[in-house]
Scaffold this active site. Structure first.
Site, PDB file in Angstrom:
ATOM      1  N   ARG A   1       3.303   8.749  -6.022  1.00 39.48           N
ATOM      2  CA  ARG A   1       4.591   8.374  -6.574  1.00 39.48           C
ATOM      3  C   ARG A   1       5.471   9.613  -6.650  1.00 39.48           C
ATOM      4  O   ARG A   1       5.009  10.701  -7.018  1.00 39.48           O
ATOM      5  CB  ARG A   1       4.440   7.749  -7.973  1.00 39.48           C
ATOM      6  CG  ARG A   1       3.785   6.362  -7.961  1.00 39.48           C
ATOM      7  CD  ARG A   1       4.736   5.318  -7.374  1.00 39.48           C
ATOM      8  NE  ARG A   1       4.175   3.979  -7.334  1.00 39.48           N
ATOM      9  CZ  ARG A   1       3.613   3.435  -6.281  1.00 39.48           C
ATOM     10  NH1 ARG A   1       3.491   4.130  -5.162  1.00 39.48           N
ATOM     11  NH2 ARG A   1       3.161   2.197  -6.312  1.00 39.48           N
TER      12      ARG A   1
ATOM     13  N   HIS B   1       7.653   7.008   3.329  1.00 43.73           N
ATOM     14  CA  HIS B   1       6.850   6.055   2.554  1.00 43.73           C
ATOM     15  C   HIS B   1       6.044   5.134   3.489  1.00 43.73           C
ATOM     16  O   HIS B   1       6.126   3.905   3.431  1.00 43.73           O
ATOM     17  CB  HIS B   1       7.730   5.209   1.628  1.00 43.73           C
ATOM     18  CG  HIS B   1       6.974   4.654   0.456  1.00 43.73           C
ATOM     19  ND1 HIS B   1       7.532   4.507  -0.795  1.00 43.73           N
ATOM     20  CD2 HIS B   1       5.690   4.219   0.332  1.00 43.73           C
ATOM     21  CE1 HIS B   1       6.636   3.994  -1.634  1.00 43.73           C
ATOM     22  NE2 HIS B   1       5.510   3.813  -0.959  1.00 43.73           N
TER      23      HIS B   1
END
Length: 308
Positions: free
Chosen positions: A223, A271
């Site tokens: 994250r 990502h």
């Protein structure tokens, strides 16, 4: 018939509809799956946190909200959500994460970037063996443990850190503030696989980065908020860290003017480390619906207090 609402972005529907129908059939479930129901009719919500559904109050009959994302930080604070919430632990996503992490650890270990940068000259060097390259994984959930297993099989000495104490065969486990310093102190490569919670935000900051050996490298497919961006850039600029590979960010897509893009010691990936696979995720969802219908415990139930 069981009524399941698919509440995710419309572009997800073409991939998930056939996968879910197939999984329901395999599990022996008769499910009416739609993208629109009267709220009072819904038994289960198959959910993505970026969907338009943000108010769960009308879904009084709903037995569980089944997240199709591994992360739940964007939904745990929703005060209208009183139904059980299950996060996604997808075998396909886990395998993808293992492959991505292992690939980038080997990239660093073998100094592949250096080889690519010296294609115009003969410059031999000898990388150390894996057993000489300590790796630390921050986060010992399903993804962290799977990555640790893969790296240990290659020969890397792997340590792990978690907020609370864990004991895992073959792995040196640390926990808490004191354990974090010990886990970082020998790590030549650090992998972040923690959830985004108030307790984990900025876990790697100026103080904790200073515990790493000089020249350590960081890989973050977990994250974005786990790392203090300014502290990371400062550690790279002053030579304390050699490089960072970042797949997740505080704002996504990463803004075009963000300093990460142009930094010579940062690799940005968009990502892509691990994505939920509809085929395998659908089986997890089907199993949880089967459990809900038989009053068995749900898989991967989220602890709202801990945030994961």
């Amino acid at each position: 018939m069981i009524k399941a609402l698919f509440a995710a972005r419309p572009e997800r529907w073409p991939a998930y509809e056939p996968a879910l129908h197939s999984a329901f059939t395999e599990a022996g479930l008769a499910v009416d799956l739609r993208t629109d129901f009267a709220p009072e009719e819904v038994d289960y919500i198959i959910y993505a946190p970026n969907s338009d559904l943000q108010d769960f109050t009308p879904y009084r009959r709903c037995k569980a909200v089944l997240n199709i994302w591994a992360g739940v930080e964007r939904i745990t604070g929703n005060q209208t959500l009183t139904q059980p919430l299950c996060r996604m632990v997808d075998p396909g996503l886990t395998q993808a994460m293992v492959e991505w992490v292992t690939g980038h650890v080997l990239r660093y270990h073998l100094d592949i970037d250096r080889t690519l940068a010296t294609q115009d000259r003969w410059q031999p060097f000898t990388p150390p063996l894996a057993e000489e390259r300590p790796v630390t994984i921050l986060g010992l959930g399903a993804l962290g443990q799977a990555c640790a297993k893969s790296l240990r099989q290659i020969g890397f000495p792997v340590s792990g850190w978690s907020r609370t104490e864990k004991q895992i065969d073959g792995l040196s486990c640390y926990h808490g503030d004191a354990g974090l310093k010990a886990a970082l102190s020998t790590a030549e490569i650090v992998i972040l696989l923690l959830p985004d919670t108030p307790e984990t935000q900025n876990l790697l900051n100026a103080e904790t980065l200073a515990h790493l050996p000089k020249g350590a490298r960081i890989i973050n497919p977990g994250r974005g908020p786990l790392i203090d961006d300014a502290a990371l850039i400062a550690a790279l600029d002053n030579g304390a860290l050699a490089h960072a590979t970042l797949d997740v960010f505080r704002i996504e897509p990463l803004p075009a003017d963000h300093p990460f893009w142009a930094h010579p010691k940062i690799t940005v990936t968009p990502h892509i480390a691990a994505e939920t696979r509809p085929l395998t995720a659908a089986r997890v969802i089907a199993e949880n619906i089967r459990r809900g219908e038989t009053q068995a415990p749900f898989l991967h139930l989220v602890d709202r207090q801990r945030g994961y």
